[in-house]
Design a protein around this motif. Structure first.
Motif, PDB file in Angstrom:
ATOM      1  N   THR A   1     -54.126  27.933 -34.314  1.00 56.68           N
ATOM      2  CA  THR A   1     -53.317  28.752 -34.988  1.00 56.68           C
ATOM      3  C   THR A   1     -53.430  30.363 -35.198  1.00 56.68           C
ATOM      4  N   GLU A   2     -54.770  30.396 -34.931  1.00 55.80           N
ATOM      5  CA  GLU A   2     -55.293  31.969 -35.253  1.00 55.80           C
ATOM      6  C   GLU A   2     -54.885  32.755 -33.934  1.00 55.80           C
TER       7      GLU A   2
ATOM      8  N   PRO B   1     -43.277  42.890 -30.867  1.00 58.07           N
ATOM      9  CA  PRO B   1     -42.650  44.082 -30.517  1.00 58.07           C
ATOM     10  C   PRO B   1     -42.383  44.495 -28.878  1.00 58.07           C
ATOM     11  N   VAL B   2     -43.181  43.851 -28.114  1.00 58.64           N
ATOM     12  CA  VAL B   2     -43.157  44.147 -26.497  1.00 58.64           C
ATOM     13  C   VAL B   2     -41.869  43.377 -26.318  1.00 58.64           C
TER      14      VAL B   2
ATOM     15  N   GLY C   1     -34.859  42.829 -26.355  1.00 60.02           N
ATOM     16  CA  GLY C   1     -33.908  42.120 -27.150  1.00 60.02           C
ATOM     17  C   GLY C   1     -34.412  40.519 -27.344  1.00 60.02           C
ATOM     18  N   ILE C   2     -35.534  40.246 -27.284  1.00 58.97           N
ATOM     19  CA  ILE C   2     -35.970  38.726 -27.304  1.00 58.97           C
ATOM     20  C   ILE C   2     -36.813  38.732 -28.621  1.00 58.97           C
ATOM     21  N   GLU C   3     -36.394  37.729 -29.407  1.00 61.29           N
ATOM     22  CA  GLU C   3     -37.109  37.468 -30.575  1.00 61.29           C
ATOM     23  C   GLU C   3     -38.032  36.034 -30.252  1.00 61.29           C
ATOM     24  N   LEU C   4     -39.464  36.473 -30.197  1.00 62.95           N
ATOM     25  CA  LEU C   4     -40.374  35.641 -30.109  1.00 62.95           C
ATOM     26  C   LEU C   4     -40.536  34.636 -31.234  1.00 62.95           C
ATOM     27  N   ILE C   5     -40.379  33.091 -31.017  1.00 60.47           N
ATOM     28  CA  ILE C   5     -40.640  32.227 -31.996  1.00 60.47           C
ATOM     29  C   ILE C   5     -42.037  31.643 -32.094  1.00 60.47           C
ATOM     30  N   ASP C   6     -42.492  31.139 -30.891  1.00 59.15           N
ATOM     31  CA  ASP C   6     -43.636  30.487 -30.844  1.00 59.15           C
ATOM     32  C   ASP C   6     -44.282  30.746 -29.411  1.00 59.15           C
TER      33      ASP C   6
ATOM     34  N   LEU D   1     -48.424  36.184 -30.905  1.00 63.07           N
ATOM     35  CA  LEU D   1     -47.350  36.652 -31.364  1.00 63.07           C
ATOM     36  C   LEU D   1     -47.308  38.127 -31.978  1.00 63.07           C
ATOM     37  N   THR D   2     -48.181  38.432 -32.909  1.00 60.78           N
ATOM     38  CA  THR D   2     -48.222  39.749 -33.445  1.00 60.78           C
ATOM     39  C   THR D   2     -48.263  40.708 -32.252  1.00 60.78           C
TER      40      THR D   2
END
Lengths: 287, 386
Positions: free
Chosen positions: A141-142, A153-154, A159-164, A148-149
Motif C-alpha cells: 500500500t505504501e 498530477p502528471v 485529463g486522466i483521473e488515476l484510481i489505482d 499515486l501521489t
C-alpha cells in the motif's frame, strides 16, 4: 379532407426528422463533448437527452467507466543492483474530458501509451530505492500511495483521473530463478538428512537401552540364581551334617560301603584279591 | 360448376364440397362489394392511413413489455441515462428509443480461475499466466486460486467498470502475490492456507468496492499451493525422510518390546532352575538322611549284627559283579604275569585258584590260556583291606 391529411403526413415526417437531428443522448457510462464547427463548446453533460443544432453541432462520446492500463513485463533494477521482472496495471478514468480530448485525442489507446511511459518512469525511480525483499514482502500500500501521489498530477495533465496502480507480479529473472530452485532443493535435502539422522539416533538410543536392560535383567537373575543354588547347597549340607553327625562313625562305615559298591560296580573291572580279608574269614576254614 | 348430371329419379346426391365452397365465396364477395359500395367514405385513404398508424402505434407501445426472470434485475435507461432497476416480474417501459432495458443476472455464482484453467473456464477469453510467485523468504511457490463472485449491484456493474472480469483477474493476481509475498513458504504451504485465503478475499473486495464495480466476492478457494515442479522431488523426499525417521524409531521400539520380555522370561527361567536345584538338593539331602536315620535306629538297636550284615552284603554285591583274581602267594613271591586284557567282561566260571600255586604262584586267567603280552601285565597283588 384527404388532401389535407396527405399534406400533413410528409410534414409530420419532416418534424420528426428535425427532432431527431436536434437532440443527442449521453449514456450513463459515457462522457460527451459538443462541438460547433470543430470547436469545443460544451463538455459537462449529464446522462440523458440534450439539445443541439443540427448540422452545425456534432457530438463525440467517450467511455466514462474505469479503464485499464495493462503494461508489459519490464525489468527494473533494485537498490541492490539486482534485476526484477515486474508486471503492473493501472486503473483510471476520464477526469477532464476536454483536456483528454486535446492531449490524447480522446483515444483510450493513446492515453494508455502515455500513461505507461510515465508509470514506468515513476516505478523505475521507486524500485531503485528498495531491496528485493522490501518489494516482495513489505506492505504494498505504501508503494502504491507513493506512486499515486507522484503520478496523479502528471496524469491530470492528460485529463486522466488515476484510481489505482498495482503491481501484478514481481518475479526474479529466469537465470536467478534456477539458482533459487537450487537453494530450495538444497534446503530440503538438509531437512531430509536431519530427519533421517535424528531417526537413526533415536533408534540407536532405544535399542541400546533395551540391550542394557536385557543384560541387567539377566545378570541380576544370574546372581539371584547363584544365591539360591548356594542356599540349596548350604541347606542340604546342613541337613547332612546334622543327620550324619548323630553317629559319625556309623556314617563313615555305611557311606564307605556304598562308595566301594559304586566304585567297583562295573562288570569290566578286575579285582585282584588276597583272601585274607574279613570277607573271606570263613572262606578257607569253617571257623 | 359441376359437370355431373344427376338423374332426378335417383336418391339425393352426396354433397359436392367444391360447389359449396364456390357458392360461399361468391356470397361473401358479393356482401363485401355491397359493403364497400355502401360505406365508401370509410375506405378513403386518410382513414386507412389512420388505421395503419394506429396499429403501428399499438405495436410500438407493446414492445415496451418485458419480463424479468427470477434472479435477474432489469436496468432501465431513459435516453441513455439511468432511470430505474426493476425486480423480477412483468414490466413495461416506454419503448425504444425513449427507454431501454438491460437484464442482468445477480444471483448466478460466477467464477474465475487464476493460475490454471479447468474445463469449465472460459479459457479462450482470459490469458493464463504463470502460477509461480515469491514468498517472504525468497522461495518460489505454485499457487492456484478460484474466485467465486456475484453481481450484487446491476447498475454499478453496467456503468462503472469496463471489463469487470479481466479487472477481477488482474486484481486477484496482484493481491495473491502481495499476500503470499508477506508470508514465508512453510506457512503458505501448510497452516497458513485459510488465513491467506481470507486475507486475499478481503483485499480484492476492498479494491472492487473502491472501483464501485458492483461485484461481491463470494469466496476465494485455494485450489492448490505447491512447491514448483522443479523442486517437488526434494520436497517429497523431505516428507519421506520424516516418515523414515518415525519408521526407524518404531522399528527400534519393536525391537525393545521384543527382547526385554524375552530377557525377563530368561531371567525367570534362571531363577526357576536355581530354585529347582535348591529343592532337589534339599529333597535329596532329606531323603538320604531319612534313610540313614532309619537305618541308624536299627543299627543302634543292635550295632554289631547290623554292621556285619551290611559289610557282608556290600562285599557280596561288590565281588559278584566283576572279574576276580585270587592270589594266595606270600609276600616276597616272584612277580608273575597276569594277562588282564584277555579277561572276558561277563561273569567268568570260577576256576579253582588253589591248583595254581603249585605252578609257583603262577596266576591264570579264568578261561584264557592265551598268554598275550599286555600293556600293564605286571600287577602287584591287591593289598587293600576291605
Amino acid at each position: 379532407m384527404s388532401s389535407r391529411l396527405s399534406f400533413l403526413f410528409p410534414i409530420g415526417l419532416g418534424v420528426l426528422l428535425l427532432a431527431y437531428l436536434s437532440v443527442f443522448h449521453v449514456n450513463q457510462y459515457e462522457r460527451a463533448i459538443l462541438f460547433r464547427l470543430g470547436e469545443m463548446v460544451g463538455t459537462d453533460f449529464k446522462p440523458g437527452l440534450h439539445l443541439k443544432v443540427p448540422f452545425i453541432n456534432n457530438v463525440d462520446t467517450f467511455d466514462a467507466r474505469v479503464l485499464t492500463l495493462d503494461t508489459k513485463s519490464e525489468r527494473f533494477l533494485t537498490s541492490e543492483k539486482k534485476n526484477v521482472i515486474v508486471d503492473s496495471f493501472a486503473k483510471w478514468r476520464i477526469g477532464d474530458v476536454g483536456l483528454f480530448y486535446t492531449t490524447v485525442g480522446g483515444d483510450e489507446y493513446q492515453a494508455n501509451l502515455r500513461l505507461e511511459q510515465i508509470l514506468k518512469d515513476a516505478m523505475r525511480g521507486e524500485f531503485g530505492l528498495r531491496t528485493i525483499k522490501q518489494l516482495i514482502s513489505e506492505d504494498r500500500t505504501e508503494l502504491r500511495k507513493t506512486l499515486l501521489t507522484k503520478l496523479e498530477p502528471v496524469a491530470g495533465k492528460f485529463g486522466i483521473e488515476l484510481i489505482d496502480i498495482r503491481i501484478k507480479r514481481i518475479d526474479l529473472p529466469p537465470e536467478v530463478s534456477s539458482s533459487v530452485y537450487q537453494r530450495m532443493r538444497a534446503e530440503r535435502e538438509r531437512v531430509a538428512r536431519e530427519f533421517r539422522s535424528q531417526g537413526a539416533e533415536s533408534a540407536e538410543l532405544i535399542s541400546a537401552e533395551a540391550d542394557k536392560q536385557k543384560q541387567v535383567l539377566l545378570a541380576n537373575a544370574q546372581r539371584d540364581a547363584e544365591n539360591i543354588r548356594g542356599r540349596g547347597d548350604a541347606q542340604s549340607a546342613d541337613i547332612y551334617a546334622k543327620s550324619f553327625g548323630k553317629n559319625a562313625e556309623f556314617y563313615a562305615f555305611h557311606r564307605s560301603l556304598q562308595a566301594y559298591q559304586t566304585a567297583f560296580e562295573k562288570t569290566q573291572d578286575t579285582l585282584v584279591l588276597k583272601p585274607d580279608s574279613d570277607f573271606f574269614k570263613y572262606f578257607n576254614s569253617e571257623k | 360448376m359441376s359437370s355431373e348430371q344427376h338423374n332426378t329419379s335417383q336418391p339425393t346426391p352426396p354433397p359436392d364440397w367444391k360447389a359449396e365452397a364456390d357458392k360461399y365465396w361468391r356470397q361473401v364477395s358479393r356482401r363485401g362489394a355491397a359493403f364497400y359500395r355502401d360505406h365508401q367514405q370509410l375506405f378513403s385513404l386518410p382513414n386507412l392511413g389512420a388505421l395503419l398508424g394506429g396499429a403501428l402505434a399499438l405495436t410500438w407501445l407493446a414492445s415496451g413489455v418485458y419480463i424479468v426472470d427470477e434472479g435477474n434485475r432489469g436496468v432501465v435507461t431513459r435516453f441513455g441515462a439511468y432511470s430505474d432497476t426493476t425486480q423480477p416480474g412483468p414490466h413495461w417501459h416506454l419503448p425504444v428509443p425513449i427507454e431501454t432495458v438491460r437484464i442482468v443476472n445477480v444471483e448466478q455464482q460466477r467464477f474465475i480461475e487464476v493460475g490454471y484453467s479447468s474445463r469449465f473456464a472460459k479459457a479462450a477469453t482470459l490469458p493464463q499466466e504463470s502460477p509461480l510467485m515469491l514468498t517472504s523468504d525468497e522461495n518460489i511457490v505454485n499457487v492456484r486460486l478460484a474466485v467465486q463472485y456475484q453481481i450484487h449491484n446491476a447498475q454499478d456493474y453496467l456503468f462503472n467498470v469496463k471489463d469487470s472480469e479481466p479487472t477481477l483477474k488482474q486484481l486477484t493476481e496482484s493481491v495473491e502475490r502481495a499476500v503470499i509475498g508477506r508470508n514465508n513458504m512453510d506457512f503458505v504451504l501448510t497452516e497458513g492456507r485459510s488465513e491467506i485465503v481470507a486475507e486475499i478475499k478481503r483485499e480484492i473486495q476492498a479494491a472492487m468496492d473502491d472501483y464501485h464495480a458492483g461485484i461481491t466476492i463470494a469466496s476465494v478457494n485455494l485450489q492448490d499451493a505447491q512447491p514448483p515442479e522443479e523442486v517437488q522431488g526434494a520436497f517429497e523426499d523431505a516428507i519421506r525422510a520424516r516418515e523414515d525417521k518415525q519408521r526407524l524409531i518404531n522399528e527400534a521400539e519393536a525391537y525393545a518390546n521384543e527382547i526385554i520380555p524375552k530377557a525377563r522370561g530368561a531371567a525367570a527361567r534362571l531363577l526357576q532352575e536355581a530354585e529347582a536345584y535348591e529343592a532337589e538338593k534339599v529333597a535329596k539331602a532329606k531323603g538320604e538322611t531319612e534313610r540313614f536315620e532309619q537305618l541308624l535306629v536299627e543299627y543302634e538297636k543292635n550295632p554289631a549284627i547290623t554292621r556285619k550284615r551290611l559289610y557282608l552284603e556290600a562285599k557280596e554285591k561288590l565281588y559278584s559283579g566283576s572279574n576276580k583274581i585270587m592270589i594266595e602267594a606270600e609276600r616276597n613271591a616272584p612277580q608273575f604275569y597276569m594277562p588282564l586284557q584277555a579277561m572276558p567282561n561277563s561273569h567268568p566260571a570260577a576256576p579253582n585258584p588253589r591248583t595254581e600255586p603249585e605252578r609257583g604262584g603262577e596266576a591264570s586267567a579264568d578261561k584264557g590260556t592265551v598268554r598275550k603280552p599286555a600293556a600293564n601285565s605286571e600287577l602287584r597283588p591287591s593289598r587293600s583291606k576291605p
